[in-house]
Design a protein around this motif. Sequence first.
Motif, PDB file in Angstrom:
ATOM      1  N   PRO A  37      38.509  79.158  10.404  1.00 48.84           N
ATOM      2  CA  PRO A  37      37.277  78.425  10.701  1.00 48.84           C
ATOM      3  C   PRO A  37      36.538  78.105   9.392  1.00 48.84           C
ATOM      4  N   ARG A  38      35.719  77.028   9.436  1.00 50.10           N
ATOM      5  CA  ARG A  38      35.094  76.563   8.189  1.00 50.10           C
ATOM      6  C   ARG A  38      33.684  76.072   8.471  1.00 50.10           C
ATOM      7  N   ILE A  39      32.774  76.426   7.578  1.00 50.31           N
ATOM      8  CA  ILE A  39      31.418  75.873   7.651  1.00 50.31           C
ATOM      9  C   ILE A  39      31.171  75.023   6.405  1.00 50.31           C
ATOM     10  N   ALA A  40      30.531  73.859   6.592  1.00 46.87           N
ATOM     11  CA  ALA A  40      30.173  72.997   5.455  1.00 46.87           C
ATOM     12  C   ALA A  40      28.654  72.969   5.354  1.00 46.87           C
ATOM     13  N   ILE A  41      28.138  73.347   4.188  1.00 53.77           N
ATOM     14  CA  ILE A  41      26.692  73.366   3.962  1.00 53.77           C
ATOM     15  C   ILE A  41      26.397  72.291   2.926  1.00 53.77           C
ATOM     16  N   VAL A  42      25.622  71.279   3.377  1.00 50.35           N
ATOM     17  CA  VAL A  42      25.483  70.056   2.598  1.00 50.35           C
ATOM     18  C   VAL A  42      24.020  69.849   2.246  1.00 50.35           C
ATOM     19  N   SER A  43      23.770  69.388   1.047  1.00 47.73           N
ATOM     20  CA  SER A  43      22.394  69.092   0.654  1.00 47.73           C
ATOM     21  C   SER A  43      22.381  67.985  -0.399  1.00 47.73           C
ATOM     22  N   GLY A  44      21.195  67.456  -0.648  1.00 42.85           N
ATOM     23  CA  GLY A  44      21.037  66.522  -1.759  1.00 42.85           C
ATOM     24  C   GLY A  44      21.530  65.112  -1.513  1.00 42.85           C
ATOM     25  N   ILE A  45      21.543  64.646  -0.256  1.00 41.39           N
ATOM     26  CA  ILE A  45      21.813  63.224  -0.013  1.00 41.39           C
ATOM     27  C   ILE A  45      20.641  62.406  -0.543  1.00 41.39           C
ATOM     28  N   HIS A  46      19.445  62.950  -0.296  1.00 40.12           N
ATOM     29  CA  HIS A  46      18.244  62.349  -0.863  1.00 40.12           C
ATOM     30  C   HIS A  46      17.887  63.136  -2.125  1.00 40.12           C
ATOM     31  N   GLY A  47      17.929  62.471  -3.245  1.00 43.29           N
ATOM     32  CA  GLY A  47      17.829  63.169  -4.524  1.00 43.29           C
ATOM     33  C   GLY A  47      16.505  63.869  -4.754  1.00 43.29           C
ATOM     34  N   ASP A  48      15.469  63.506  -4.001  1.00 41.06           N
ATOM     35  CA  ASP A  48      14.164  64.155  -4.205  1.00 41.06           C
ATOM     36  C   ASP A  48      13.929  65.299  -3.217  1.00 41.06           C
ATOM     37  N   GLU A  49      14.942  65.645  -2.425  1.00 36.76           N
ATOM     38  CA  GLU A  49      14.788  66.724  -1.443  1.00 36.76           C
ATOM     39  C   GLU A  49      15.567  67.933  -1.929  1.00 36.76           C
ATOM     40  N   LEU A  80      25.080  65.870  -2.839  1.00 41.71           N
ATOM     41  CA  LEU A  80      25.932  64.723  -2.522  1.00 41.71           C
ATOM     42  C   LEU A  80      25.532  63.492  -3.329  1.00 41.71           C
ATOM     43  N   ASN A  81      24.298  63.446  -3.762  1.00 41.97           N
ATOM     44  CA  ASN A  81      23.827  62.316  -4.581  1.00 41.97           C
ATOM     45  C   ASN A  81      23.435  62.875  -5.948  1.00 41.97           C
ATOM     46  N   PRO A  82      24.446  63.213  -6.762  1.00 43.35           N
ATOM     47  CA  PRO A  82      24.161  63.951  -7.996  1.00 43.35           C
ATOM     48  C   PRO A  82      23.256  63.174  -8.963  1.00 43.35           C
ATOM     49  N   LEU A  83      23.442  61.876  -9.037  1.00 42.74           N
ATOM     50  CA  LEU A  83      22.589  61.103  -9.958  1.00 42.74           C
ATOM     51  C   LEU A  83      21.135  61.173  -9.511  1.00 42.74           C
ATOM     52  N   GLY A  84      20.920  61.101  -8.204  1.00 40.35           N
ATOM     53  CA  GLY A  84      19.559  61.129  -7.675  1.00 40.35           C
ATOM     54  C   GLY A  84      18.897  62.486  -7.879  1.00 40.35           C
ATOM     55  N   VAL A  85      19.663  63.559  -7.592  1.00 40.32           N
ATOM     56  CA  VAL A  85      19.095  64.901  -7.745  1.00 40.32           C
ATOM     57  C   VAL A  85      18.681  65.128  -9.196  1.00 40.32           C
ATOM     58  N   GLY A  86      19.490  64.632 -10.108  1.00 39.02           N
ATOM     59  CA  GLY A  86      19.179  64.840 -11.526  1.00 39.02           C
ATOM     60  C   GLY A  86      18.042  63.984 -12.029  1.00 39.02           C
ATOM     61  N   GLN A  94      20.681  53.194  -9.886  1.00 40.22           N
ATOM     62  CA  GLN A  94      21.410  51.939 -10.112  1.00 40.22           C
ATOM     63  C   GLN A  94      21.063  50.939  -9.011  1.00 40.22           C
ATOM     64  N   PHE A  95      21.014  51.413  -7.767  1.00 41.85           N
ATOM     65  CA  PHE A  95      20.577  50.544  -6.674  1.00 41.85           C
ATOM     66  C   PHE A  95      19.347  51.214  -6.086  1.00 41.85           C
ATOM     67  N   ASP A  96      18.521  50.463  -5.414  1.00 42.62           N
ATOM     68  CA  ASP A  96      17.440  51.110  -4.687  1.00 42.62           C
ATOM     69  C   ASP A  96      17.955  51.302  -3.260  1.00 42.62           C
ATOM     70  N   LEU A  97      18.946  52.210  -3.113  1.00 44.12           N
ATOM     71  CA  LEU A  97      19.702  52.273  -1.878  1.00 44.12           C
ATOM     72  C   LEU A  97      19.704  53.687  -1.329  1.00 44.12           C
ATOM     73  N   ASP A  98      19.434  53.819  -0.031  1.00 46.17           N
ATOM     74  CA  ASP A  98      19.405  55.125   0.616  1.00 46.17           C
ATOM     75  C   ASP A  98      20.841  55.557   0.928  1.00 46.17           C
ATOM     76  N   MET A  99      21.292  56.643   0.328  1.00 49.64           N
ATOM     77  CA  MET A  99      22.676  57.075   0.527  1.00 49.64           C
ATOM     78  C   MET A  99      22.940  57.426   1.991  1.00 49.64           C
ATOM     79  N   ASN A 100      21.910  57.845   2.719  1.00 51.55           N
ATOM     80  CA  ASN A 100      22.120  58.227   4.112  1.00 51.55           C
ATOM     81  C   ASN A 100      22.131  57.016   5.052  1.00 51.55           C
TER      82      ASN A 100
END
Lengths: 320, 345
Positions: A37-49, A80-86, A94-100
């Motif tokens: 079994p596997r769990i995926a813990i995901v964060s940082g789609i929105h770089g300011d969160e 998930l959005n490393p450029l945004g988080v940084g 590069q774009f004003d684009l919502d990754m989600n």
Amino acid sequence: MIQVVSSYQMAVDEDLEVIKNRLVPEGAAFDDLETLPRIAIVSGIHGDELEGQFTCFEVARRINEHPEYLTGIVDIYPALNPLGVGAIYRGIPQFDLDMNRVFPGKNSASPFESMAADIVADIAGATISLDIHASNIYLRELPQIRINEVSEQTLMPWAMESNVDFVWVHGNATVLKGTLAYSLNALDTPCLVVEMGVGMRLTREYGEQLADGIFSLMRKAGIWSGPVAKVRRPIVSVDGEVGFVNADAAGVFMPEVKHDGRVGKGQVIGHVLDAATGRVLQELTSPADGLLFTLREYPIVYPGSLIARVLAMSSSEGVN
Amino acid sequence: MLEETLFSMTMPYRQDMKIKSFSFGVTPDGRKLGGDGDARACADEFEDAACFVAGIRGNEVQQTYICARIVRKLRKLEAQGAITAGKRIMVIPCANPASMNNHKRFWVGDNTDVNRMMPGYSLGETTQRIAGALFEHVKGFHYGIHFASFYLEGDFMDHVRVMSGPGIQTDNGADFGLAYVSKHVPGSFDTTTLHYNWRLWDTEAYTLYTKETDLVNDESAASMVRACLRFLDARGLIDRPCHGGMRATTFSERGLVAVRVSRGGIFRGVSDLGDVVSEGALLAQVLDPLRGDVLEEVRAPEGGVVFFACRTPLVNEQTLAFQLVPRRIRKEQPDERGNFLDPEA
Ligand SMILES: [Zn+2]
């Protein structure tokens, strides 16, 4: 073990990489991994969160302390959005684009669509996954899970074990289709969307609360055999029970309540102030008796700016 | 001409934001919208015939400029008696002046997109309120023309975009006399745009795309103004001798040939917008940004016309460099997922 989930060449001598940390049971044979079994813990789609950052850390730390309890796979995707988080940037720089809005993505399309497709392919098949958000810089949220009504049956049993304060079931019409959670649930990989805290900040107690919830989910999924904290029972609500408070004036919002629970109908939530004249432009009150789960954090408001969300409840409901 | 403020909103530490409209109309007995005294006509004496909207995004400056030129032109035509009696033509050159003054594409307060909030909600969040006020005034027109822009960093040929559904299918983008009409199959993200909502409320809707967005280009603006007058003339809303323009080629957006780079680096375009290229023609090079070597030669996979050309000097692996209208236009392709590289995404 750090693994690269997706990698694309940028212009000047650098690859854009999405990474995950994969934690596996001690002594597990490579061939067995597929069956665990596997769990995926995901964060940082929105770089300011950033609230998910501490949750990710805390989960990894506790597993490192007691690897002997691990009986399945834990994949941690902190950004998930490393450029945004940084870059303190919500969207994809590069774009004003919502990754989600890009999921499920598409291979051999633009780099970001391909990246989205790589991410979905990597998470797909997990027993359970969580996409951890932190509202935005304007609003602070009590730890909560948001579920599309079409996935309610699959997700509710997980949501009830995740140690959040409440679960909000949305009507399908209001759900955005380009999100990671929508894409995963459409592939029959259960994905819970967590919203907690506020953008650009870390709230230690929320991070710890959710980490407790994640261990509870891991136990339910057969990934963790160690002790887990007793989880709180969340309040469950549907759209119609949530009341919205919006500003009608432009100015500075000053809250009059703490963001920690109950408000009464008509109770003053805060004021919109005119800093120059010292006048109060608007008094904002609660539309109902209930749980104040969203409260404005960012002070500057326009007419329409969201100030609060209140879940209507009778006073005996939802006592933990 | 009748100048009105359709919507006004208080703002923190700056003047109220106002959305202004300019309406043109003459009654059969010669009274005018915005006329003085006895020469005044009321809006309800007219059929809401055509509505032009621009500047929903704050960086759509060329689009606002085009509408400003249309206002000027219509004023002249009104004075000459060339506007068909009983028809109202309304122009909203800038629906988001607050963001435009900030040089910002999305809403100044929270970075949301007003063209993702249609049809809006007057009690909702700020951009829902703006969208709601705008839509309230522009809905119900027979023809709706929105000047919009693509977020992609690059140039498109001037063109008209029409949508396959919902609502009525009477549109004929060829009446603008521009070289190309693209047909777009709406995806879920389209449902909150002005174009889509116009269609839902039975307006015959068009979106016009022009080469520039945040820069003003006179030549392209002039050609767009002529295209709009040609359209108004074709629909009998003005009486003015217009030349026929071009015989438009209509194609499905999914039939465009995407040309991507396979390396990151400095992008050096060779082909220009509108170039007719044959299969294998050199379109661009990708250069090593540190060593200067040519990393890749980008070539046309088939013959066609360069419809989109990338303008950014830096490209990632897989960046869209060009879109070609193939020489042989493909038949409508079976429905696949809407392309996120959709201009409005
Ligand atoms: Zn988020």
